[in-house]
Enzyme design. Structure first.
Site, PDB file in Angstrom:
ATOM      1  N   GLU A  68      -3.430  -7.146  54.337  1.00  0.00           N
ATOM      2  CA  GLU A  68      -4.121  -7.484  53.078  1.00  0.00           C
ATOM      3  C   GLU A  68      -3.193  -8.267  52.153  1.00  0.00           C
ATOM      4  OE1 GLU A  68      -5.928  -3.781  51.582  1.00  0.00           O
ATOM      5  OE2 GLU A  68      -7.831  -4.596  52.302  1.00  0.00           O
ATOM      6  N   ASP A  72      -2.695  11.816  50.556  1.00  0.00           N
ATOM      7  CA  ASP A  72      -1.685  11.436  51.551  1.00  0.00           C
ATOM      8  C   ASP A  72      -0.598  12.481  51.781  1.00  0.00           C
ATOM      9  OD1 ASP A  72      -3.081   9.126  51.637  1.00  0.00           O
ATOM     10  OD2 ASP A  72      -1.457   7.819  50.952  1.00  0.00           O
TER      11      ASP A  72
HETATM   12  C1  LIG Z   1      -1.781  -2.149  49.493  1.00  0.00           C
HETATM   13  C2  LIG Z   1      -2.580  -0.969  49.971  1.00  0.00           C
HETATM   14  C3  LIG Z   1      -3.895  -1.138  50.386  1.00  0.00           C
HETATM   15  C4  LIG Z   1      -4.648  -0.048  50.789  1.00  0.00           C
HETATM   16  N1  LIG Z   1      -5.949  -0.259  51.148  1.00  0.00           N
HETATM   17  C5  LIG Z   1      -6.725   0.800  51.452  1.00  0.00           C
HETATM   18  C6  LIG Z   1      -8.114   0.611  51.703  1.00  0.00           C
HETATM   19  O1  LIG Z   1      -8.619  -0.504  51.682  1.00  0.00           O
HETATM   20  N2  LIG Z   1      -8.875   1.709  51.975  1.00  0.00           N
HETATM   21  C7  LIG Z   1      -8.345   2.975  51.974  1.00  0.00           C
HETATM   22  O2  LIG Z   1      -9.111   3.941  52.177  1.00  0.00           O
HETATM   23  N3  LIG Z   1      -7.042   3.186  51.754  1.00  0.00           N
HETATM   24  C8  LIG Z   1      -6.205   2.140  51.488  1.00  0.00           C
HETATM   25  N4  LIG Z   1      -4.875   2.353  51.217  1.00  0.00           N
HETATM   26  C9  LIG Z   1      -4.334   3.737  51.265  1.00  0.00           C
HETATM   27  C10 LIG Z   1      -4.701   4.498  49.984  1.00  0.00           C
HETATM   28  O3  LIG Z   1      -4.354   3.722  48.856  1.00  0.00           O
HETATM   29  C11 LIG Z   1      -4.006   5.856  49.911  1.00  0.00           C
HETATM   30  O4  LIG Z   1      -4.346   6.568  51.077  1.00  0.00           O
HETATM   31  C12 LIG Z   1      -4.474   6.632  48.678  1.00  0.00           C
HETATM   32  O5  LIG Z   1      -3.970   6.014  47.515  1.00  0.00           O
HETATM   33  C13 LIG Z   1      -4.006   8.080  48.734  1.00  0.00           C
HETATM   34  O6  LIG Z   1      -4.414   8.749  47.573  1.00  0.00           O
HETATM   35  P1  LIG Z   1      -3.471   9.874  46.941  1.00  0.00           P
HETATM   36  O7  LIG Z   1      -4.205  10.512  45.819  1.00  0.00           O
HETATM   37  O8  LIG Z   1      -2.926  10.750  48.006  1.00  0.00           O
HETATM   38  O9  LIG Z   1      -2.208   9.057  46.393  1.00  0.00           O
HETATM   39  P2  LIG Z   1      -2.129   7.960  45.258  1.00  0.00           P
HETATM   40  O10 LIG Z   1      -3.424   7.325  45.015  1.00  0.00           O
HETATM   41  O11 LIG Z   1      -0.955   7.109  45.615  1.00  0.00           O
HETATM   42  O12 LIG Z   1      -1.761   8.822  43.958  1.00  0.00           O
HETATM   43  C14 LIG Z   1      -0.554   9.531  43.810  1.00  0.00           C
HETATM   44  C15 LIG Z   1      -0.364   9.793  42.329  1.00  0.00           C
HETATM   45  O13 LIG Z   1       0.729  10.665  42.141  1.00  0.00           O
HETATM   46  C16 LIG Z   1       1.617  10.125  41.159  1.00  0.00           C
HETATM   47  N5  LIG Z   1       2.952  10.584  41.516  1.00  0.00           N
HETATM   48  C17 LIG Z   1       3.654  10.269  42.631  1.00  0.00           C
HETATM   49  N6  LIG Z   1       4.821  10.918  42.642  1.00  0.00           N
HETATM   50  C18 LIG Z   1       4.853  11.657  41.512  1.00  0.00           C
HETATM   51  C19 LIG Z   1       5.803  12.553  40.959  1.00  0.00           C
HETATM   52  N7  LIG Z   1       6.942  12.835  41.566  1.00  0.00           N
HETATM   53  N8  LIG Z   1       5.507  13.146  39.780  1.00  0.00           N
HETATM   54  C20 LIG Z   1       4.343  12.891  39.132  1.00  0.00           C
HETATM   55  N9  LIG Z   1       3.412  12.049  39.625  1.00  0.00           N
HETATM   56  C21 LIG Z   1       3.672  11.453  40.792  1.00  0.00           C
HETATM   57  C22 LIG Z   1       1.448   8.625  41.275  1.00  0.00           C
HETATM   58  O14 LIG Z   1       1.865   7.976  40.094  1.00  0.00           O
HETATM   59  C23 LIG Z   1      -0.057   8.522  41.524  1.00  0.00           C
HETATM   60  O15 LIG Z   1      -0.753   8.565  40.313  1.00  0.00           O
HETATM   61  C24 LIG Z   1      -4.082   1.265  50.814  1.00  0.00           C
HETATM   62  C25 LIG Z   1      -2.751   1.447  50.419  1.00  0.00           C
HETATM   63  C26 LIG Z   1      -2.004   0.354  49.993  1.00  0.00           C
HETATM   64  C27 LIG Z   1      -0.587   0.582  49.547  1.00  0.00           C
END
Ligand SMILES: Cc1cc2nc3c(=O)[nH]c(=O)nc-3n(C[C@H](O)[C@H](O)[C@H](O)COP(=O)(O)OP(=O)(O)OC[C@H]3O[C@@H](n4cnc5c(N)ncnc54)[C@H](O)[C@@H]3O)c2cc1C
Length: 402
Positions: free
Chosen positions: A167, A297
């Site tokens: 992407e 994740d």
């Molecule tokens: C460029 C890119 C494109 C993608 N495209 C797709 C797609 O098209 N479709 C799809 O399904 N998935 C896609 N993904 C994967 C998807 O973005 C992740 O699987 C998703 O964001 C996971 O959600 P999450 O809530 O686990 O983590 P995140 O959305 O990353 O949220 C984690 C949160 O925790 C906070 N945080 C982290 N560490 C700390 C800490 N130590 N203390 C306090 N806060 C903290 C961060 O600031 C963030 O707000 C893509 C990923 C990337 C990088």
């Protein structure tokens, strides 16, 4: 008198923010004290970071401030960086404070996996957070605007041919014409090279769909090298090919070759984990600590009905499921329905108006795929912030923010 239970949500991404917004809507505020702790005071769509990095989506638009969405009477927000979790004593340590809880939701997302390859941490850009995407965008802008004749300044090596790498490479490639026109640069000087480990790119797709994407990327003049990156340097990378080591010269190296769970999980030794992702049971709870749930994740399951490829779609569904379970627990109901992931499809964007994907098992591509990709992003914004936020922050066919 019985005290009100404390729910602590760590991380305001797809998983954590979903838990918070769902509880805000569905749990009366007298039932629990809910606190969301996150590193920044805004949410960002990780799925759009490649656009921020390529300069086609502004960082201003990418920030969705928690204070604009969360009702402070129901959900208290604290900006802090979590360092360690101590489930034995029901405590969480942040940089600024220590927090206690009755129920904990861990949704701290992913971190970049360097596989201990030399030079990755030091010399590569990444797309692991909004700030890292902004750093890459600033670098790209400087390379083009201050171009003084060194062709390596316009060589971009993208390590990884999964979603993130493809992407980003495609988004950058579709921007090259405009960047060169603005800066008066001969377009033929720009090179985008993608390093792919496997036989075909986008391993989550069937060969037929992956090949379709590959043909679109060929048209954008993206070159592919198949091999294993073994070292990154300031101005080149070393790739192990079947019979030799190839050095590829470039002043811009972007690491998109894999993710693992949050570092906080590594440092919180009480959890059983795999690749820094906590092993959860069928209710997304930690088997040893039933009041601790994991969304997104940084969770992983050994059950077959949970797809473990880390995606926003999965994080979102996990978040909603955990929120529903917390409501059940607070109403003294038992948890009887295990989590089941409903895979609705996957779309990979190739620039803003093209893409390839599979939706409800049907292969799609072109403008339709791009439309659905925008629809998915906008649906998320609608779910958390309503229609007004879709107009302000959403993705549309014609862009206004770049
Ligand atoms: C460029 C890119 C494109 C993608 N495209 C797709 C797609 O098209 N479709 C799809 O399904 N998935 C896609 N993904 C994967 C998807 O973005 C992740 O699987 C998703 O964001 C996971 O959600 P999450 O809530 O686990 O983590 P995140 O959305 O990353 O949220 C984690 C949160 O925790 C906070 N945080 C982290 N560490 C700390 C800490 N130590 N203390 C306090 N806060 C903290 C961060 O600031 C963030 O707000 C893509 C990923 C990337 C990088």
């Amino acid at each position: 008198m019985q005290s009100i239970p404390k729910i602590l949500i760590l991380g305001g991404g797809y998983g954590g923010f979903k838990v918070a917004t769902y509880l805000q809507k569905h749990l009366p505020y007298s039932k629990a004290n809910i606190t969301l702790i996150s590193k920044h005071d805004y949410h960002y769509q990780t799925t759009l970071l490649h656009k921020v990095a390529a300069g086609t989506y502004s960082a201003r638009k990418a920030r969705i401030f928690f204070r604009k969405i969360l009702d402070s009477k129901k959900i208290f927000f604290i900006k802090d960086t979590i360092i360690k979790i101590d489930p034995e004593n029901q405590r969480v340590f942040g940089k600024n404070n220590c927090y206690s809880y009755d129920y904990l939701v861990i949704a701290l997302g992913f971190s970049q996996n360097t596989y201990d390859i030399k030079g990755v941490d030091k010399f590569c850009y990444s797309l692991s957070s909004l700030n890292s995407a902004i750093r890459l965008r600033n670098n790209i802008e400087t390379r083009f605007k201050d171009f003084d004749g060194d062709p390596l300044d316009l060589h971009f090596v993208v390590c990884g041919s999964g979603f993130t790498g493809i992407e980003f490479a495609a988004e950058l490639a579709t921007q090259v014409n405009e960047l060169c026109a603005i800066c008066g640069i001969d377009k033929s000087l720009v090179k985008i090279i993608c390093i792919s480990r496997g036989e075909h790119i986008l391993p989550m797709f069937k060969t037929k769909d992956a090949n379709k994407a590959r043909r679109k990327l060929d048209k954008l003049s993206i070159e592919f090298v198949k091999g294993d990156v073994i070292e990154c340097k300031k101005d080149s990378i070393l790739v192990q090919l079947p019979t030799e080591i190839k050095e590829i010269k470039a002043n811009n190296i972007i690491w998109c070759a894999g993710v693992k769970g949050s570092k906080v999980i590594e440092d919180s030794t009480c959890f059983e984990s795999k690749n820094s992702r906590i092993l959860v049971d069928e209710f997304l709870a930690v088997p040893k600590y039933k009041n601790v749930f994991v969304a997104g994740d940084c969770g992983i399951s050994q059950k077959r009905n949970i797809l473990n490829a880390p995606t926003a779609q999965l994080a979102n569904q996990m978040g909603e499921y955990i929120a529903k379970n917390l409501i059940k627990i607070l109403s003294n109901q038992s948890l009887d329905e295990p989590f089941v992931f409903k895979h609705r499809g996957t779309v990979c964007s190739i620039g803003h108006t093209d893409g390839v994907g599979v939706v409800f098992k049907i292969s799609i591509s072109g403008e339709l795929a791009a439309f659905l990709k925008n629809f998915i992003e906008n649906k998320w914004i609608f779910d958390i912030g309503g229609i007004w936020n879709v107009f302000k922050k959403g993705q549309f066919r014609f862009r206004s923010s770049n």
